[in-house]
Each structure stands twice: as structure tokens, then as C-alpha cells.
Design a protein around this motif. Structure first.
Motif, mmCIF file in Angstrom:
data_model
loop_
_atom_site.group_PDB
_atom_site.id
_atom_site.type_symbol
_atom_site.label_atom_id
_atom_site.label_comp_id
_atom_site.label_asym_id
_atom_site.label_seq_id
_atom_site.Cartn_x
_atom_site.Cartn_y
_atom_site.Cartn_z
ATOM 1 N N GLN A 240 14.416 12.008 8.962
ATOM 2 C CA GLN A 240 14.765 11.785 10.291
ATOM 3 C C GLN A 240 15.031 10.949 10.822
ATOM 4 O O GLN A 240 13.965 10.301 11.259
ATOM 5 N N LEU A 241 16.766 10.443 10.602
ATOM 6 C CA LEU A 241 16.630 9.087 11.588
ATOM 7 C C LEU A 241 15.771 8.026 10.470
ATOM 8 O O LEU A 241 15.410 6.964 11.175
ATOM 9 N N GLY A 242 15.945 8.440 9.237
ATOM 10 C CA GLY A 242 14.754 7.014 8.549
ATOM 11 C C GLY A 242 13.753 7.492 8.407
ATOM 12 O O GLY A 242 12.697 6.931 8.062
ATOM 13 N N GLU A 243 12.864 8.215 9.452
ATOM 14 C CA GLU A 243 11.127 8.274 9.057
ATOM 15 C C GLU A 243 11.317 9.172 9.031
ATOM 16 O O GLU A 243 11.783 10.288 8.986
ATOM 17 N N THR A 244 9.834 9.776 7.702
ATOM 18 C CA THR A 244 9.377 10.677 7.507
ATOM 19 C C THR A 244 9.041 11.368 7.964
ATOM 20 O O THR A 244 7.873 11.275 8.624
ATOM 21 N N VAL A 245 9.475 13.260 8.074
ATOM 22 C CA VAL A 245 8.599 13.738 9.291
ATOM 23 C C VAL A 245 8.046 15.213 8.287
ATOM 24 O O VAL A 245 8.821 16.129 7.192
ATOM 25 N N VAL A 246 7.279 16.128 8.885
ATOM 26 C CA VAL A 246 6.575 17.498 7.792
ATOM 27 C C VAL A 246 7.034 18.392 8.951
ATOM 28 O O VAL A 246 6.395 18.381 10.543
ATOM 29 N N ASP A 247 7.174 19.317 8.814
ATOM 30 C CA ASP A 247 7.691 20.367 10.457
ATOM 31 C C ASP A 247 6.254 21.511 10.072
ATOM 32 O O ASP A 247 6.267 21.777 8.961
ATOM 33 N N GLY A 248 6.509 21.942 11.019
ATOM 34 C CA GLY A 248 5.746 23.039 11.132
ATOM 35 C C GLY A 248 4.340 23.439 11.240
ATOM 36 O O GLY A 248 2.648 24.040 10.505
ATOM 37 N N ILE A 249 3.841 21.663 11.523
ATOM 38 C CA ILE A 249 2.242 21.622 11.163
ATOM 39 C C ILE A 249 1.438 21.170 12.872
ATOM 40 O O ILE A 249 2.288 20.783 13.719
ATOM 41 N N GLU A 250 0.169 21.120 13.043
ATOM 42 C CA GLU A 250 -0.165 21.120 13.900
ATOM 43 C C GLU A 250 -0.985 19.774 13.758
ATOM 44 O O GLU A 250 -1.567 20.242 12.913
ATOM 45 N N PRO A 251 -1.238 18.867 14.383
ATOM 46 C CA PRO A 251 -1.810 17.403 14.083
ATOM 47 C C PRO A 251 -2.909 17.589 13.883
ATOM 48 O O PRO A 251 -3.217 17.934 15.163
ATOM 49 N N PRO A 252 -4.055 16.836 13.193
ATOM 50 C CA PRO A 252 -5.567 16.808 14.073
ATOM 51 C C PRO A 252 -5.277 15.633 15.010
ATOM 52 O O PRO A 252 -4.714 15.173 15.377
ATOM 53 N N ARG A 253 -6.631 15.968 15.582
ATOM 54 C CA ARG A 253 -6.847 14.734 16.816
ATOM 55 C C ARG A 253 -7.243 13.825 16.297
ATOM 56 O O ARG A 253 -7.761 13.481 15.200
ATOM 57 N N TRP A 254 -6.269 12.729 16.454
ATOM 58 C CA TRP A 254 -6.641 11.078 15.918
ATOM 59 C C TRP A 254 -6.881 10.248 16.794
ATOM 60 O O TRP A 254 -5.506 10.163 17.842
ATOM 61 N N ASN A 255 -7.204 9.002 16.872
ATOM 62 C CA ASN A 255 -7.329 7.899 17.524
ATOM 63 C C ASN A 255 -7.321 6.502 16.592
ATOM 64 O O ASN A 255 -8.815 6.684 15.511
ATOM 65 N N TRP A 256 -6.688 5.701 17.217
ATOM 66 C CA TRP A 256 -6.207 4.575 16.828
ATOM 67 C C TRP A 256 -7.178 3.565 17.185
ATOM 68 O O TRP A 256 -7.497 3.928 18.406
ATOM 69 N N PRO A 257 -8.128 3.229 16.416
ATOM 70 C CA PRO A 257 -9.207 1.660 16.807
ATOM 71 C C PRO A 257 -8.225 0.833 17.527
ATOM 72 O O PRO A 257 -6.927 0.058 17.109
ATOM 73 N N LYS A 258 -8.687 0.596 19.004
ATOM 74 C CA LYS A 258 -8.032 -0.654 19.223
ATOM 75 C C LYS A 258 -8.612 -2.246 19.389
ATOM 76 O O LYS A 258 -9.326 -2.281 18.621
ATOM 77 N N ARG A 259 -7.172 -2.824 19.561
ATOM 78 C CA ARG A 259 -7.074 -3.900 19.144
ATOM 79 C C ARG A 259 -7.821 -5.069 19.921
ATOM 80 O O ARG A 259 -8.078 -4.754 21.587
#
Length: 385
Positions: free
Chosen positions: A366-385
Motif C-alpha cells: 500500500q503506497l510502497g509499504e508492506t501491510v498485513v490486514d486483519g491483525i491486532e499488533p502485539p504491544r511493542w516499545n522500541w528502546p530510546k536513543r
């Protein structure tokens, strides 16, 4: 078992967080991002081997692998009301990779070098930050080890974060340089777990394939990436692995057939007896599809099961009649090993989708981006620089 996979800023994977299952099946049209997802997992594994920077260089460097679209899409862009265009960047340029399993989570953030133009290695990315934590998602409370710049801190027995490395090179990971039984036991455990991941996408079956010629054999509980030690790997299964599972897999795919290994002056050679033939066929005589199925059987029936096996288009060279037996073989292996399969073979997709514990994700662009329909992403946090 890996529960969550997270990728940000890698090729078409602008920001993807996926829940994984015992079997994770990835499908999609050509160019939808299947190969990018496979490569991102492999790149994550390279971190534990100390080869992440070199692997990125082999792909053309960090600039070639970064997400090439805008930092974010506006509503107007998504609805086609305005053209896709860049905006003023709010965040730093970064490529982030991470995962969380049942015990630990790990994430790494790679960015542009700070000394660009002052070194012959100015194209090498820097490791900006890393984190290891316990539980589902990273937080201040559950971080076990963290790296920011050159310093690595770990949680000691008193609950204090103490420095264990002060001058870590920006191209070295804390996974390889701070993992030890005394101060970095959790890092050591996770590093060895990641090093045991296995990837199979270059199992050769051409006329000059290494598996087609006899070679000196040693006990081989893990098939090599090119399959050159196939005969030794199969003999290892026959001696210390599940020889009945191997026989059943061969019978399932080739009714009436069986395999045996001969040894001459230390050289191992594969022979296959087939119904109706008066002599067994040597590996050099086998069809590409037959040889590939035997290679996959050796990989999936390893006497030393891996925590994770990733198969990229395993259907290559296989006749459609072999795809259902391959699906059953993968299902049997998944009882001991987590498996990720990237495929676009309908018969294999149908066979795997019907198995319990299989998560099926169909990727699209979608507009060059890979997407996956119909999922609920798990909770996720990236470490901060």
C-alpha cells in the motif's frame, strides 16, 4: 517460541509488528515484501553472530536497505487526494529490528554514522541502542540490559543497573561483547538461542550441487545451508535421530521408496531405492525435486531441533504432488521447532493453513509499504536513543 517480531525502516517494512505462532505462514504477491521479511529475520540472527554490519554491506549498505518512502503517510496521501511526498522529518533515520519470546525480548536500532566523511568506513551503520528485557514489551521496569552509545549496563543481583562495558565500539553489539556467565547471563542465553536459528533458502539441487557428490562425512545433527552434507545428515538421523519419522516422510512423498547411505574410504553417498527399479539411484541421478525433498527432510528432522527454522520458498523444484507431504513434514517438525515458511505455492499454503497452531499472513503493498490486514499488533516499545 518467538511471540512477536518487529521491524521498522527496513526496505518496504516501514513499521510492522507481527504475532507469531508455532507455524507462521507468510504469503503475498511478488513484490509484496515476503523477501524483505525473510531478510529482516536473517539480519536479526546475524546480530548474535556479530555479522549484522557486514550483512547490511552485502545488501548495498544501510542507505540501500532503509525504507524509501515518507516518514509517515497523511490521510490525504492514503486516500489519494494528495501525492505521496516527503515532509519535515521528526525522527532520526533508523533501522530497527526486534523480537520477544516466552522469556525475553530484544531490540536493536541502527542509524547513520556520526563521522560521515571522516572515515573510509563512513558508509557503515552504527548501532545506536540495544535493549534486552523480560516479558512482553520493553519498559523501564523490566529492562535487563541496555546499550546506549558505547556504554552497556546490566541489572545486577541488587536490582541496580551497573556498567559492564564502557567503550563498546559502535559496530559491535552487546550481544557479542557483553554476554558472559557472570555479568550478562541473560544476554548469553538469548545470544546462543538466536545463534541456533536456522535458515534454508539456498539448498542447491542443480547438476553441480554439493549434495550430489560423495564427501567425507562426520556426525551432522544440523544440515548445512547449501545441503552439501546431506548424506552425513541423513545417516545421523538414522543413527541418533527419529529414523521412523524419516522413513515415513520418504514413504509419504515417494510410495515404496527408501534411502540408505554408503561409505567408501570415509566418503558418504546417498542412495535411494524406488519401486520398480532394479538398482538404487545415486544422489547424482535424482531429480531436482526428489533431492530437494530429501534436503528439506534432513533439515526438518534434525536430531538437534532448533528453536526456529525459517524456510524461504521451500516449494522450489517440487512437483505439486510433493507439496502436501511437505506440509505434513513441516507440521511434524513444528511439534519440536517453531517454523516460519515464506511461500506462494497454493497446495502448500492450503496444507499448512489447515494445521493447528498456524498463523497465516498475506502481505500486500500500500503506497510502497508492506501491510498485513486483519491483525491486532502485539504491544511493542522500541528502546530510546
Amino acid at each position: 517460541m518467538i511471540l512477536t517480531l518487529a521491524v521498522s525502516g527496513y526496505r518496504s517494512l516501514r513499521d510492522l509488528v507481527l504475532p507469531l505462532d508455532r507455524i507462521t505462514l507468510v504469503t503475498g504477491a511478488n513484490g509484496s515484501g515476503k523477501s524483505s521479511l525473510y531478510r529482516s529475520i536473517r539480519l536479526l540472527a546475524e546480530v548474535a553472530q556479530g555479522r549484522a554490519i557486514a550483512s547490511l554491506a552485502a545488501e548495498g549498505g544501510l542507505q540501500s536497505t532503509l525504507w524509501a518512502g515518507p516518514e509517515a503517510f497523511s490521510r490525504g496521501m492514503k486516500q489519494g487526494e494528495v501525492p505521496v511526498q516527503g515532509t519535515v522529518r521528526k525522527s532520526v533515520v533508523s533501522l530497527k529490528l526486534g523480537f520477544a519470546d516466552e522469556d525475553y525480548g530484544y531490540a536493536i536500532d541502527l542509524g547513520l554514522p556520526s563521522d560521515a566523511g571522516r572515515s573510509f568506513f563512513a558508509m557503515d551503520p552504527e548501532i545506536k541502542t540495544e535493549a534486552l528485557w523480560a516479558g512482553e514489551a520493553l519498559s523501564r521496569a523490566n529492562e535487563i540490559a541496555g546499550r546506549n552509545g558505547p556504554a552497556v549496563r546490566v541489572l545486577d543481583g541488587k536490582g541496580q543497573r551497573v556498567p559492564v562495558v564502557q567503550n563498546l565500539a559502535r559496530f559491535d553489539s552487546m550481544m557479542t561483547h557483553a554476554a558472559n556467565p557472570k555479568d550478562g547471563l541473560e544476554l548469553l542465553v538469548l545470544r546462543e538461542r538466536m545463534r541456533a536459528w536456522r535458515f534454508y533458502d539456498h539448498l542447491r539441487t542443480d547438476r553441480d550441487a554439493p549434495a550430489r557428490v560423495p564427501r567425507i562425512g562426520t556426525r551432522t545433527p544440523v544440515l548445512s545451508g547449501d545441503g552439501g552434507d546431506l548424506a552425513a545428515a541423513l545417516q545421523t538421523i538414522l543413527e541418533i535421530g527419529d529414523e521412523h519419522a524419516l522413513a515415513e516422510a520418504v514413504e509419504d512423498a515417494f510410495p515404496g521408496a527408501s534411502v540408505e547411505i554408503t561409505v567408501n574410504d570415509g566418503y558418504f553417498e546417498l542412495l535411494m531405492k524406488q519401486k520398480g527399479l532394479l538398482r538404487p539411484l545415486k544422489s547424482a541421478e535424482l531429480s531436482d525435486g526428489t533431492l530437494r525433498f530429501l534436503l528439506l527432510a534432513a533439515a526438518l528432522l534434525s536430531p538437534r531441533p532448533a528453536p526456529l527454522i525459517v524456510l524461504n520458498e521451500p516449494e522450489t523444484s517440487l512437483h505439486p504432488e510433493l507439496l502436501e507431504p511437505l506440509g505434513r513434514l513441516i507440521g511434524a517438525a513444528a511439534e519440536k521447532t517453531q517454523v516460519i515458511v515464506v511461500s506462494h505455492a497454493e497446495s502448500l499454503v492450503a496444507a499448512l493453513s489447515a494445521l493447528p497452531g498456524c498463523a497465516h499472513y498475506n502481505l500486500r503493498k500500500q503506497l510502497g509499504e508492506t501491510v498485513v490486514d486483519g491483525i491486532e499488533p502485539p504491544r511493542w516499545n522500541w528502546p530510546k536513543r
